[in-house]
Write a protein that holds these residues in place. Structure first.
Motif, PDB file in Angstrom:
ATOM      1  N   GLU A   8       0.826  -1.273   0.130  1.00  0.00           N
ATOM      2  CA  GLU A   8      -0.013   0.014   0.111  1.00  0.00           C
ATOM      3  C   GLU A   8       0.808   1.250  -0.268  1.00  0.00           C
ATOM      4  OE1 GLU A   8      -2.502  -0.178   3.422  1.00  0.00           O
ATOM      5  OE2 GLU A   8      -3.659  -2.031   2.507  1.00  0.00           O
ATOM      6  N   ASP A  10      -0.307  -1.037  -6.210  1.00  0.00           N
ATOM      7  CA  ASP A  10      -0.646  -1.225  -5.010  1.00  0.00           C
ATOM      8  C   ASP A  10       0.071  -2.914  -4.715  1.00  0.00           C
ATOM      9  OD1 ASP A  10      -2.175  -2.985  -6.887  1.00  0.00           O
ATOM     10  OD2 ASP A  10      -3.858  -2.744  -6.067  1.00  0.00           O
ATOM     11  N   ARG A  11       0.825  -3.214  -5.316  1.00  0.00           N
ATOM     12  CA  ARG A  11       1.489  -4.485  -5.047  1.00  0.00           C
ATOM     13  C   ARG A  11       3.057  -4.206  -5.550  1.00  0.00           C
ATOM     14  NH1 ARG A  11      -1.859  -7.477  -9.335  1.00  0.00           N
ATOM     15  NH2 ARG A  11      -3.427  -5.808  -8.540  1.00  0.00           N
TER      16      ARG A  11
END
Length: 284
Positions: free
Chosen positions: A222, A228-229
């Motif tokens: 995050e 987001d990864r």
């Protein structure tokens, strides 16, 4: 057998004297008896000698049998001792071979990820460069770096970071499975892949396949400014056939390509080729 005093008996017959005949017979019988007794004595003496010789021979045979049995026992004991020693040496040899294999593995394998370490990578890269030059084959190198991995460690802790490194290493190992390919942890969050006989176009396709596999792992991140990864960036460099280049030439070219991927926004693959001009410039 000649009887003694036969001449006396003959004389008595010639004289036709009954007294003389009797005397002669008695003398002859006495002589025969004496001779028989002498013969029996000689036979008895010879028999005793033979019995003594036989007894001596039996004693010798018994002693020889005892010696043979003792020798056989010693040989069996020695054989058992040697067999036990041989088994012990075999176990020691196997233990030594196992220890040597473990030592070689420790020397060649990264302890955290289980793939090749930097030392083994350097040896393989030098060897493959010589082979590529000798056989006039291309040689590609892929440099990979986990994007913003320091921030990941700061956010989730080093234990989670180690888990990610192991996961990436496993994915690398599963992606590059040709017999001559080598995947290695170059240091920290950096990985490298040696691809013998692979040109730049194919190497870039392989690197892109790996990038997508890391993306599909969807390891949450995050705090990343990229996605987001967890993501990776990669730089691909290739030495074309017929070009004489050193490991340093190839490493610098791959590092430059990785830098371009970082500058272009990360989570991507950039590529380059070692040229004659660049090799000459780096050598100078």
């Amino acid at each position: 057998m000649d009887l003694p005093n036969v001449g006396v008996l003959s004389t008595a017959f010639a004289d036709k004297s009954s007294v003389g005949l009797v005397v002669a017979l008695l003398v002859a019988v006495a002589a025969a008896l004496a001779h028989t007794r002498s013969l029996r004595a000689r036979i008895a003496r010879r028999t005793r000698e033979l019995e003594q010789e036989l007894a001596a021979r039996r004693r010798v045979e018994k002693e020889l049998e005892a010696v043979r049995a003792d020798l056989e026992t010693r040989v069996q004991e020695r054989t058992r001792t040697l067999e036990a020693r041989n088994a012990e040496l075999t176990q020691l040899r196997l233990a030594l071979e196992t220890a040597n294999q473990r030592l070689k593995r420790l020397v060649a394998v990264d302890a955290l990820t289980g793939i090749a370490n930097r030392r083994h990578f350097d040896r393989v890269l030098d060897r493959e460069l010589r082979r590529a030059r000798r056989e006039s084959l291309p040689l590609s190198l892929v440099f990979l770096d986990l994007d913003e991995f320091k921030r990941y460690n700061d956010t989730y802790g080093h234990a989670r970071g180690d888990d990610v490194l192991r996961l990436v290493a496993q994915t690398l190992d599963e992606t590059f499975r040709r017999g001559g390919d080598l995947v290695a942890r170059y240091g920290g969050e950096e990985f490298a892949v040696v691809l013998p006989g692979v040109d730049g176009r194919r190497a870039s396709l392989y690197a892109e396949r790996l990038r997508r596999r890391i993306w599909r792992l969807a390891v949450p991140y995050e705090a990343s400014q990229v996605a987001d990864r967890v993501t990776i960036s990669g730089g691909v460099a290739t030495v074309p056939p017929g070009l004489t280049a050193t490991a340093d030439h190839l490493l610098r070219a791959a590092d430059k390509a990785l830098y371009r991927a970082k500058c272009q926004g990360r989570n991507r693959i950039a590529s380059g080729t070692v040229t004659i001009e660049e090799a000459d410039r780096l050598a100078g």
